[in-house]
Write a protein that holds these residues in place. Structure first.
Motif, PDB file in Angstrom:
ATOM      1  N   VAL A  29       0.841  -1.089   0.069  1.00 52.33           N
ATOM      2  CA  VAL A  29      -0.133  -0.012  -0.042  1.00 52.33           C
ATOM      3  C   VAL A  29       0.924   1.373  -0.048  1.00 52.33           C
ATOM      4  O   VAL A  29       0.482   2.075  -0.616  1.00 52.33           O
ATOM      5  CB  VAL A  29      -1.003  -0.012   1.262  1.00 52.33           C
ATOM      6  N   SER A  30       2.081   1.139   0.688  1.00 50.48           N
ATOM      7  CA  SER A  30       2.956   2.471   0.778  1.00 50.48           C
ATOM      8  C   SER A  30       3.277   2.863  -0.802  1.00 50.48           C
ATOM      9  O   SER A  30       3.487   3.764  -1.195  1.00 50.48           O
ATOM     10  CB  SER A  30       4.245   1.935   1.451  1.00 50.48           C
ATOM     11  N   THR A  31       3.457   1.793  -1.662  1.00 50.99           N
ATOM     12  CA  THR A  31       3.856   2.285  -3.026  1.00 50.99           C
ATOM     13  C   THR A  31       2.712   2.903  -3.830  1.00 50.99           C
ATOM     14  O   THR A  31       3.233   3.766  -4.603  1.00 50.99           O
ATOM     15  CB  THR A  31       4.305   0.920  -3.788  1.00 50.99           C
ATOM     16  N   PHE A  32       1.367   2.591  -3.449  1.00 50.74           N
ATOM     17  CA  PHE A  32       0.363   3.170  -4.073  1.00 50.74           C
ATOM     18  C   PHE A  32       0.229   4.614  -3.286  1.00 50.74           C
ATOM     19  O   PHE A  32      -0.076   5.642  -4.088  1.00 50.74           O
ATOM     20  CB  PHE A  32      -0.819   2.449  -3.929  1.00 50.74           C
ATOM     21  N   VAL A  33       0.431   4.777  -2.023  1.00 51.50           N
ATOM     22  CA  VAL A  33       0.296   5.774  -1.281  1.00 51.50           C
ATOM     23  C   VAL A  33       1.237   6.972  -1.881  1.00 51.50           C
ATOM     24  O   VAL A  33       0.985   8.227  -1.956  1.00 51.50           O
ATOM     25  CB  VAL A  33       0.028   5.843   0.157  1.00 51.50           C
ATOM     26  N   SER A  34       2.433   6.558  -2.038  1.00 52.39           N
ATOM     27  CA  SER A  34       3.645   7.428  -2.513  1.00 52.39           C
ATOM     28  C   SER A  34       3.181   8.125  -3.689  1.00 52.39           C
ATOM     29  O   SER A  34       3.929   9.168  -3.960  1.00 52.39           O
ATOM     30  CB  SER A  34       4.732   6.479  -2.628  1.00 52.39           C
TER      31      SER A  34
END
Length: 232
Positions: A29-34
């Motif tokens: 999810v961090s990759t999407f949120v970034s």
């Protein structure tokens, strides 16, 4: 409804919230949120992951509880391997996009009659400016949630079958667990989105650094997952 069942469902919700904090979930999810500038859209990314995760758990729960199908350990390991590979790809994509924003250029000038040249690092804006509709942000986290749900469904369904009094209660427990994981990921993705929202209005270099950390961390988690699947 039986008070003991209510208590069990409440525990299932809390376990779902805790489940959202697993390292591979946070990394994905961090990759999407970034990629987002705003906290609201960051939260929506996490929500889409939760919807996919819950859908996969419910499908597995119905298949096992109602249709008496079996989820083999080999299938779970295979899905875990796919998750690990996808994490490596997601992390590498973030890193490539981040490094593409860092440019070196030579600046020449004359000082006291002597020509000098200096190398400068220029950091571009790595976040896209064009407007994107909400549905365009949905497919990636939704698919990742589906994969995560399939990867962890076997152990959860087996536990539910041995503790719940009826098939209906078992499916309800899986649903509540999924709602808990969606809630946990919604809050977590919002928190992850805070530094990206703040740096998007300030230092571009800091945004690039944060994205590089996310990309490298996600790749590391993916490699460790692949190693665990291959060694098992």
């Amino acid at each position: 409804m039986d008070t003991s069942l209510i208590g069990t469902l409440g525990l299932g919700f809390l376990l779902g919230v805790r489940h959202a904090l697993d390292a591979d979930h946070v990394a994905a999810v961090s990759t999407f949120v970034s990629q987002e500038r705003g906290i609201l859209r960051a939260c929506l990314r996490g929500t889409f992951w939760g919807i996919g995760h819950t859908a996969a758990l419910l499908a597995a729960g119905v298949a096992v509880v109602v249709f008496k199908l079996q989820i083999s350990p080999a299938l779970e390991r295979g899905v875990e391997g796919v998750v690990g590979l996808v994490l490596v790809l997601l992390g590498s994509h973030v890193l490539v996009r981040t490094l593409g924003a860092v440019r070196l250029h030579r600046h020449e000038h004359t000082h006291d009659g002597t020509a000098h040249s200096h190398v400068h690092v220029h950091v571009g804006d790595v976040i896209e400016h064009r407007h994107r509709h909400l549905w365009q942000a949905a497919p990636q986290p939704l698919l990742m949630g589906l994969l995560h749900g399939l990867a962890g469904s076997g152990a959860l369904i087996l536990l539910v079958l041995t503790t719940m009094p009826s098939p209906v209660a078992a499916v309800l427990y899986v649903f509540v667990f999924g709602v808990g994981s969606t809630t946990g990921m919604l809050v977590l993705s919002g928190l992850i989105g805070v530094p990206f929202a703040l740096t998007a209005r300030g230092s571009r270099a800091l945004t690039v650094a944060l994205q590089a950390v996310v990309g490298a961390g996600t790749m590391l988690v993916g490699v460790l997952m692949l190693r665990g699947v291959l060694v098992a």
